[in-house]
Motif scaffolding. Sequence first.
Motif: not given
Length: 293
Positions: A62-82
């Motif tokens: 893997r090039k990266n991984e997240l625990v929460r949420p559990p997902i791997a090989n992410v290129d970018q994160a869309i951080l949604v805030f109201s």
Amino acid sequence: MPEGKIIKALSGFYYVESSEGIVTCRGRGNFRNKKITPLVGDHAIYHIEKSGEGYLLEIKDRKNELVRPPIANVDQAILVFSAVEPDFSPVLLDRFLVLIEFNEIKPIIVITKIDLLSEEALKKINAYADYYRQIGYEVLLTSSKTEEGVELVQPMLAKKISVFAGQSGVGKSTLLNALKPNLDLKTGIISSHLGRGKHTTRHVELIEIGEGLVADTPGFSSLDFIDIEVEDLSYCFIEMRERSNACKFRGCTHLAEPKCAIKESIENGEISSDRYEHYKSFIQEIRDRKPRY
């Protein structure tokens, strides 16, 4: 052996997209022995037995991984805030940014529900957005109801794996529905007592939107700095990372050391004092963390 990308994980089954279509697989027992948990986004080698059952044999690096949420090989994160319902939380956004920066994933900040703001409240949100843009982040202001700004999100998803993440009830599923109406994802109702939304997404799944893949993930309201150490934290604040080399002492924590470039930048207004307060509170949280054995 055939290989493909895990696009969905649910109840012990892994759905692998390959040239053969989507194949349903289980994990082999040796994954448990090796303490490997297959994740959505993984590139996997699999085998289909004569019975038609598929089994995962190997997970590629893997090039990266997240625990929460559990997902791997992410290129970018869309951080949604109201902007409201629940109210925009700069400290929570900074917690998300720390985790995303630590994993070397590109963050894009999307602030939703701007149609619900008064003129004065909109000025305040714009001030926050301007600061985050100033330090190097992409920030979009959107309304899924009026569709303002939504058209700017989709081009950013092309040819990438994007994870949609944020506090519960901020409108992640509503935004995805606006980007691809036939998704018909469930959306939550905000509790007037708690100011939090119900968790409407129960599993991680990669969804094709335009030319990209996005993950709608279970909402959550806090993040723990499980793997981050004190010396890592300033790297995760982009405006500190750019100035740390100018500090007099190597390994400066930017707290009490003399001739600290970060503290000088705060005094002259180049770094937000609020962001620095968040940094100090995160440092204390990491120091208070129970040691691992």
